[in-house]
Motif scaffolding. Structure first.
Motif, PDB file in Angstrom:
ATOM      1  N   TYR A  88      62.001  46.942  25.025  1.00  0.00           N
ATOM      2  CA  TYR A  88      60.764  46.547  25.715  1.00  0.00           C
ATOM      3  C   TYR A  88      59.509  47.053  24.999  1.00  0.00           C
ATOM      4  N   PRO A  89      59.403  48.355  24.683  1.00  0.00           N
ATOM      5  CA  PRO A  89      58.196  48.801  23.963  1.00  0.00           C
ATOM      6  C   PRO A  89      58.072  48.209  22.560  1.00  0.00           C
ATOM      7  N   LEU A  90      59.211  47.921  21.908  1.00  0.00           N
ATOM      8  CA  LEU A  90      59.167  47.303  20.579  1.00  0.00           C
ATOM      9  C   LEU A  90      58.548  45.912  20.668  1.00  0.00           C
ATOM     10  N   PHE A  91      59.059  45.075  21.575  1.00  0.00           N
ATOM     11  CA  PHE A  91      58.506  43.736  21.760  1.00  0.00           C
ATOM     12  C   PHE A  91      57.041  43.819  22.202  1.00  0.00           C
ATOM     13  N   ASN A  92      56.757  44.768  23.063  1.00  0.00           N
ATOM     14  CA  ASN A  92      55.403  44.923  23.585  1.00  0.00           C
ATOM     15  C   ASN A  92      54.418  45.229  22.451  1.00  0.00           C
ATOM     16  N   THR A  93      54.785  46.134  21.568  1.00  0.00           N
ATOM     17  CA  THR A  93      53.913  46.501  20.448  1.00  0.00           C
ATOM     18  C   THR A  93      53.702  45.321  19.498  1.00  0.00           C
ATOM     19  N   LEU A  94      54.782  44.623  19.154  1.00  0.00           N
ATOM     20  CA  LEU A  94      54.675  43.480  18.243  1.00  0.00           C
ATOM     21  C   LEU A  94      53.759  42.398  18.809  1.00  0.00           C
ATOM     22  N   LEU A  95      53.918  42.115  20.094  1.00  0.00           N
ATOM     23  CA  LEU A  95      53.095  41.071  20.716  1.00  0.00           C
ATOM     24  C   LEU A  95      51.653  41.535  20.895  1.00  0.00           C
ATOM     25  N   TYR A  96      51.479  42.765  21.325  1.00  0.00           N
ATOM     26  CA  TYR A  96      50.141  43.274  21.628  1.00  0.00           C
ATOM     27  C   TYR A  96      49.304  43.476  20.368  1.00  0.00           C
ATOM     28  N   ARG A  97      49.942  43.943  19.297  1.00  0.00           N
ATOM     29  CA  ARG A  97      49.206  44.261  18.071  1.00  0.00           C
ATOM     30  C   ARG A  97      49.000  43.057  17.151  1.00  0.00           C
ATOM     31  N   PHE A  98      49.916  42.101  17.201  1.00  0.00           N
ATOM     32  CA  PHE A  98      49.861  41.002  16.237  1.00  0.00           C
ATOM     33  C   PHE A  98      49.604  39.637  16.885  1.00  0.00           C
ATOM     34  N   VAL A  99      50.340  39.319  17.952  1.00  0.00           N
ATOM     35  CA  VAL A  99      50.224  37.987  18.555  1.00  0.00           C
ATOM     36  C   VAL A  99      48.930  37.843  19.351  1.00  0.00           C
ATOM     37  N   VAL A 100      48.603  38.832  20.171  1.00  0.00           N
ATOM     38  CA  VAL A 100      47.414  38.743  21.033  1.00  0.00           C
ATOM     39  C   VAL A 100      46.129  38.525  20.225  1.00  0.00           C
ATOM     40  N   PRO A 101      45.853  39.331  19.190  1.00  0.00           N
ATOM     41  CA  PRO A 101      44.633  39.069  18.400  1.00  0.00           C
ATOM     42  C   PRO A 101      44.685  37.729  17.668  1.00  0.00           C
ATOM     43  N   TYR A 102      45.880  37.334  17.240  1.00  0.00           N
ATOM     44  CA  TYR A 102      46.013  36.102  16.450  1.00  0.00           C
ATOM     45  C   TYR A 102      45.680  34.864  17.281  1.00  0.00           C
ATOM     46  N   ILE A 103      46.140  34.831  18.537  1.00  0.00           N
ATOM     47  CA  ILE A 103      45.896  33.645  19.367  1.00  0.00           C
ATOM     48  C   ILE A 103      44.659  33.804  20.248  1.00  0.00           C
ATOM     49  N   GLY A 104      43.992  34.956  20.139  1.00  0.00           N
ATOM     50  CA  GLY A 104      42.712  35.116  20.824  1.00  0.00           C
ATOM     51  C   GLY A 104      42.785  35.564  22.265  1.00  0.00           C
ATOM     52  N   LEU A 105      43.944  36.057  22.715  1.00  0.00           N
ATOM     53  CA  LEU A 105      44.052  36.494  24.111  1.00  0.00           C
ATOM     54  C   LEU A 105      43.328  37.811  24.372  1.00  0.00           C
ATOM     55  N   ASP A 106      42.894  38.486  23.310  1.00  0.00           N
ATOM     56  CA  ASP A 106      42.168  39.730  23.520  1.00  0.00           C
ATOM     57  C   ASP A 106      40.804  39.491  24.160  1.00  0.00           C
ATOM     58  N   VAL A 107      40.355  38.226  24.223  1.00  0.00           N
ATOM     59  CA  VAL A 107      39.088  37.924  24.892  1.00  0.00           C
ATOM     60  C   VAL A 107      39.198  38.154  26.395  1.00  0.00           C
ATOM     61  N   LEU A 108      40.431  38.272  26.913  1.00  0.00           N
ATOM     62  CA  LEU A 108      40.604  38.532  28.343  1.00  0.00           C
ATOM     63  C   LEU A 108      39.987  39.867  28.744  1.00  0.00           C
ATOM     64  N   THR A 109      39.930  40.772  27.793  1.00  0.00           N
ATOM     65  CA  THR A 109      39.346  42.078  28.077  1.00  0.00           C
ATOM     66  C   THR A 109      37.883  41.942  28.461  1.00  0.00           C
ATOM     67  N   SER A 110      37.196  41.043  27.810  1.00  0.00           N
ATOM     68  CA  SER A 110      35.781  40.843  28.110  1.00  0.00           C
ATOM     69  C   SER A 110      35.560  39.806  29.199  1.00  0.00           C
ATOM     70  N   ALA A 111      36.646  39.187  29.658  1.00  0.00           N
ATOM     71  CA  ALA A 111      36.514  38.142  30.686  1.00  0.00           C
ATOM     72  C   ALA A 111      36.911  38.655  32.058  1.00  0.00           C
ATOM     73  N   SER A 112      36.892  39.994  32.218  1.00  0.00           N
ATOM     74  CA  SER A 112      37.361  40.579  33.471  1.00  0.00           C
ATOM     75  C   SER A 112      36.492  40.191  34.665  1.00  0.00           C
ATOM     76  N   GLY A 113      35.262  39.728  34.390  1.00  0.00           N
ATOM     77  CA  GLY A 113      34.408  39.334  35.500  1.00  0.00           C
ATOM     78  C   GLY A 113      34.663  37.911  35.957  1.00  0.00           C
ATOM     79  N   ASP A 114      35.400  37.140  35.195  1.00  0.00           N
ATOM     80  CA  ASP A 114      35.709  35.755  35.531  1.00  0.00           C
ATOM     81  C   ASP A 114      36.932  35.735  36.444  1.00  0.00           C
ATOM     82  N   ILE A 115      36.715  35.587  37.742  1.00  0.00           N
ATOM     83  CA  ILE A 115      37.796  35.689  38.722  1.00  0.00           C
ATOM     84  C   ILE A 115      38.840  34.595  38.519  1.00  0.00           C
TER      85      ILE A 115
END
Length: 316
Positions: free
Chosen positions: A102-129
């Motif tokens: 679980y932590p292995l998959f989590n790290t691979l997805l969080y560090r590489f996939v999330v920035p690549y597909i742009g899902l890290d913008v969710l961090t700044s979209a926390s006000g959008d309900i």
């Protein structure tokens, strides 16, 4: 005797590899739900991910970078060590693979996939309900599906499950209640730490959707159904249940109340998801068969969950 042993060994080996694949898939789905949706959005929904988000909120200002996935590794290993000390080696071995995958998959997805597909913008979209709600729904579905798939593989996703098992071992609190108390406490702490009630409620929504996914994928599919079958062509039905579906059968002598005719009744227990399959087999071999189908509340004993009674004395 040797052939029978060989058959059993092959069956056990096949089951082992199927369980291995299911637990691996389950860990990947849970990691996907966490890394792709819950963690970037900072939603506290319960479990190891939420504990890691809360710890990261205190550590990130000090270290200067986001280390949620690193904390996930630490929390998983700590829980595994607690399980080893309190619940024993067998429990630790059963949860070791999930503790690493679980932590292995989590790290691979969080560090590489999330920035690549742009899902890290969710961090700044926390006000959008609306966006946060959509994220919560998808995260809950992925995590719930992953937990359910792991259960099908006779495994666990580790983490908070260790605490739930410890509570179940030393108290009379049910696992479902313990899980609710732990996750509910984490959500309340998250609301206090992040100071965002709406975000906390969205986290609750995600947790509810996760529970619904587990119910529909695992609980409903893993429920047991009892078939009582009276047929003029019993042998092929019996053979199919025993050899293809790999379930035991029982033959019961019965007597027709109206005709007073002695008959044979076949009784077997199958999983709910196998109900339609067995109905088709019965209809194919004997369309006039008399069949009673009953949903079982619980199946205990040989071949199923052990029949265990608590030795704790009741209070008068």
């Amino acid at each position: 005797m040797a052939m029978n042993k060989l058959f059993v060994d092959k069956k056990q080996t096949k089951r082992f590899f199927i369980d291995l694949m299911l637990v691996t898939l389950g860990c990947f789905l849970v990691a996907a739900g966490s890394a792709l949706f819950i963690e970037p959005a900072g939603l506290v929904v319960g479990g190891v991910t939420s504990i890691s988000l809360l710890i990261n909120s205190a550590i990130e200002p000090l270290v200067g970078f986001d280390c949620v996935d690193i904390i996930v590794w630490g929390v998983e290993i700590v829980f595994w060590l607690i399980g080893l000390l309190v619940l024993g080696k067998k429990f630790a071995l059963n949860t070791l693979m999930a503790t690493l995958l679980y932590p292995l998959f989590n790290t691979l997805l969080y560090r590489f996939v999330v920035p690549y597909i742009g899902l890290d913008v969710l961090t700044s979209a926390s006000g959008d309900i609306a966006s946060m709600t959509l994220v919560a729904v998808f995260g809950g579905v992925f995590i719930g599906a992953g937990v359910a798939v792991s259960y099908y593989g006779n495994g666990s996703t580790g983490g908070v499950d260790v605490l739930i098992s410890i509570i179940g071992k030393f108290t009379s609190i049910k696992e479902s209640v313990a899980s609710f108390l732990i996750d509910g406490s984490l959500v309340l702490v998250g609301i206090f730490v992040f100071g965002d009630v709406v975000k906390g409620l969205i986290g609750v929504l995600s947790a509810v959707i996760c529970a619904i996914a587990i119910k529909f994928i695992y609980v409903e599919g893993h429920a047991h159904v009892v078939f009582d079958i009276i047929s003029e062509n019993m042998d092929p039905i019996k053979e199919y249940v025993e050899k293809t579906m790999e379930h035991a059968t029982t033959i019961i002598d019965v007597t027709g109340g109206y005709t007073n005719t002695p008959r044979k009744m076949l009784r077997c227990v199958v999983y709910y998801r196998e109900t339609e399959e067995l109905k088709r087999v019965i209809a194919h071999n004997d369309p006039k068969a008399f069949v009673v189908i009953t949903t079982a509340n619980a199946i205990k004993g040989q071949g199923f969950d052990p029949l265990i009674f608590s030795t704790r004395k009741r209070k008068k």
